[in-house]
Design a protein around this motif. Structure first.
Motif: not given
Length: 152
Positions: A32-34, A55-57, A128-131, A137-139
């Motif tokens: 989903i997206g990134q 796991y969400l990478g 502080d890594g983020h996306t 996409e959140l839904e």
């Protein structure tokens, strides 16, 4: 020289034999997206024990030209449920022109007044890594996460 080569081969063989006793199975995955999401199980064939995890990478949004993969990881159902609950609360706040933060031990979530996206941060102790994730996409991410029962 022959002894060194023989010792090296034995060390490699022992490592391969020791690590060959675990089998990883991807039960479910999504892109989903990134974010690349996986629900996986690692089965220790020798001990007949199973570890399940989500796991969400994602590529760290901070860097676009270098590879800097970060992640959020859940091994307990209650941690995953708390994450989904936080995402559900954050969903209607996206685009509200307010700054809201959810700082948890395993992840961070932020909604900013300047953005129509949700910011997902790795475990604060790791950095502080983020996306960023759009509302749509959140839904999709929430729907996928709600289908997972860790350990079942």
């Amino acid at each position: 020289m022959k002894k060194l080569v023989l010792k090296s081969l034995l060390a490699i063989l022992c490592t391969v034999i020791m690590s060959a006793q675990k089998k990883t199975m991807d039960v479910s995955s999504i892109k989903i997206g990134q974010i690349s999401g996986k629900y996986s199980k690692v089965v220790d064939l020798e001990k007949n024990d199973t570890l399940s995890y989500v796991y969400l990478g994602f590529q760290n949004f901070k860097y676009r030209t270098i590879s800097d993969t970060r992640s959020v990881f859940f091994a307990k159902q209650e941690d995953l449920k708390s994450f989904v609950d936080d995402l559900k609360v954050a969903l209607p706040e996206i685009g509200s022109k307010q700054n809201i933060d959810w700082k948890r031990q395993l992840y961070g979530i932020s909604v900013f007044d300047f953005s129509n996206n949700l910011y997902l941060f790795e475990r604060p102790s790791k950095g502080d890594g983020h996306t960023i994730i759009s509302k749509k996409e959140l839904e999709k991410l929430i729907s996928w996460l709600e289908t997972i029962q860790i350990g079942k």
